[in-house]
Design a protein around this motif. Sequence first.
Motif, short mmCIF file in Angstrom:
data_model
loop_
_atom_site.label_atom_id
_atom_site.label_comp_id
_atom_site.label_asym_id
_atom_site.label_seq_id
_atom_site.Cartn_x
_atom_site.Cartn_y
_atom_site.Cartn_z
N ARG A 26 0.83 -1.19 0.00
CA ARG A 26 0.00 0.00 0.00
C ARG A 26 0.87 1.25 0.00
N ALA A 27 0.26 2.40 -0.23
CA ALA A 27 1.02 3.64 -0.40
C ALA A 27 1.83 4.01 0.84
N ASN A 28 1.32 3.66 2.03
CA ASN A 28 1.99 4.04 3.28
C ASN A 28 2.84 2.91 3.86
N GLU A 29 3.17 1.92 3.05
CA GLU A 29 3.86 0.73 3.56
C GLU A 29 5.23 0.56 2.92
N VAL A 30 6.04 -0.24 3.61
CA VAL A 30 7.40 -0.57 3.19
C VAL A 30 7.53 -2.09 3.16
N LEU A 31 7.97 -2.65 2.05
CA LEU A 31 8.24 -4.08 1.99
C LEU A 31 9.62 -4.33 2.58
N VAL A 32 9.66 -5.09 3.68
CA VAL A 32 10.91 -5.35 4.39
C VAL A 32 11.25 -6.83 4.30
N ARG A 33 12.48 -7.12 3.88
CA ARG A 33 13.00 -8.49 3.99
C ARG A 33 13.56 -8.63 5.39
N VAL A 70 9.22 0.49 -1.51
CA VAL A 70 8.44 1.44 -0.71
C VAL A 70 7.20 1.85 -1.47
N GLY A 71 6.13 2.17 -0.69
CA GLY A 71 4.90 2.65 -1.28
C GLY A 71 5.05 4.08 -1.77
N ILE A 130 -5.32 -14.38 7.06
CA ILE A 130 -4.37 -14.49 8.17
C ILE A 130 -4.10 -13.08 8.69
N SER A 131 -4.27 -12.84 9.98
CA SER A 131 -4.05 -11.50 10.54
C SER A 131 -2.62 -11.04 10.30
N SER A 132 -2.49 -9.76 9.94
CA SER A 132 -1.19 -9.16 9.65
C SER A 132 -1.04 -7.87 10.44
N HIS A 133 0.03 -7.13 10.13
CA HIS A 133 0.25 -5.80 10.71
C HIS A 133 0.22 -5.79 12.24
N PHE A 134 0.69 -6.89 12.85
CA PHE A 134 0.84 -6.92 14.29
C PHE A 134 1.90 -5.89 14.67
N PHE A 135 1.53 -4.90 15.48
CA PHE A 135 2.39 -3.77 15.79
C PHE A 135 2.87 -3.09 14.50
N GLY A 136 2.05 -3.17 13.47
CA GLY A 136 2.38 -2.56 12.19
C GLY A 136 3.33 -3.35 11.33
N GLN A 137 3.78 -4.54 11.79
CA GLN A 137 4.88 -5.21 11.10
C GLN A 137 4.74 -6.70 10.89
N SER A 138 4.25 -7.48 11.88
CA SER A 138 4.19 -8.95 11.75
C SER A 138 5.53 -9.50 11.25
N SER A 139 6.53 -9.43 12.11
CA SER A 139 7.91 -9.71 11.69
C SER A 139 8.30 -11.18 11.72
N PHE A 140 7.40 -12.09 12.14
CA PHE A 140 7.72 -13.52 12.07
C PHE A 140 7.45 -14.05 10.66
N ALA A 141 7.88 -13.31 9.67
CA ALA A 141 7.75 -13.70 8.27
C ALA A 141 9.00 -13.29 7.54
N GLY A 142 9.31 -13.99 6.46
CA GLY A 142 10.51 -13.65 5.69
C GLY A 142 10.43 -12.28 5.06
N TYR A 143 9.24 -11.90 4.64
CA TYR A 143 8.95 -10.57 4.10
C TYR A 143 7.64 -10.10 4.70
N ASN A 145 4.78 -6.46 4.72
CA ASN A 145 4.42 -5.09 4.39
C ASN A 145 4.23 -4.32 5.70
N VAL A 146 5.09 -3.37 5.97
CA VAL A 146 5.18 -2.69 7.26
C VAL A 146 4.72 -1.24 7.10
N VAL A 147 3.90 -0.75 8.02
CA VAL A 147 3.48 0.65 7.95
C VAL A 147 4.69 1.54 8.23
N GLN A 148 4.74 2.68 7.55
CA GLN A 148 5.92 3.53 7.65
C GLN A 148 6.16 4.06 9.06
#
Length: 366
Positions: A26-33, A70-71, A130-143, A145-148
């Motif tokens: 999304r526009a306000n998100e960052v794809l993080v590896r 980046v979005g 599957i619920s995502s964006h836990f604390f904006g990040q859901s980091s128990f994944a290889g990649y 989409n994280v809110v900025q």
Amino acid sequence: MQVTAAVARAPHEPLTIEDLALDDLRANEVLVRMVASGVCHTDAIVRDQVYPTPLPAVLGHEGAGIVEQVGDGVTGVRPGDHVLLAAAYCGQCKRCRSGQMAYCENLFAADFGGRRPDGTTAFSRDGQVISSHFFGQSSFAGYSNVVQESVIRIDPDIPLEVVAPLGCGIQTGAGTVLNELKPSLNSTLVVIGAGAVGCGALMAAGVAGCSQVIAVDIHPSRLELAREIGATATINTREAELSEEVMRLTGGVGADYVIDTTARPELLRQGADSLGLRGTLALVGAAAPGTEVSFEIGLSLVKGWTFKTVIQGSSVPQVFIPQLIDLWHAGRFPLDKLVRSYPLKDINQGFEDSASGRVIKPVVVH
């Protein structure tokens, strides 16, 4: 795209390693590896539904990694940047606009809702949400989409597997001391619970110039480590009563500050009884909604003491986390002593080792 993630599917059950679909940025998100992610007690209590993030969910909220994309609305980072991830906040409410992001009026929706504001989630499997964006990040994944708002850019020479835990637990403990309590020089500070949050507070107490720093726990190994990172005295509550021992150690004066990381009502009460005149008791541990504690208000009236709750160390993460990294670089904040790494496939062992006290801060390395 397809990603591998650890999924919480049922309370009190191990996380499962699964291949999931990750939706468009999304526009306000960052794809993080993701390179690393700390395992926090909050992950465990959400897995067990103490806080009701909808399951199944990808948890994890102490992520660190490298920006892949980046979005359109993101300006603070670019592909290739190394980033550390912290709690999300809306950025629009009165508290956020006054620099009090930790007390965002929309905190539960931003951090625990499991959905974007439009109701969508980033992860799915064979059509299952599957619920995502836990604390904006859901980091128990290889990649992910994280809110900025969750993203903090850091120097590329900083080891991500070491600093990842600064995103929540250690920041919370350190911030409670340095941002909220701001103890005076040569004061006495007691930390109840020498886990990751408590160790963050213990290290920060030394930075703040406290002269007497007392660590409280039931695990001898944690109390030994507490002395290594700054505690001047320790109390094992399996062997001594907390308030009596604090009074003995302080010559009957009591503590100036007590931080409780356990949220156990009986320990909070003993923490209050340990305070000296004009002392402050700060709760940073998470308890189930509805939990209550009783305090003595007769004799303690004349002490003029304060009780407060503290979230995320009252931090502005984009400001405070770089300060903690600088302290680590200077050798004044030895957070690397707390960390043990686990591959993603062994994430449940990390949860178990944290719960048993064998490890202070498990870090999943992707």
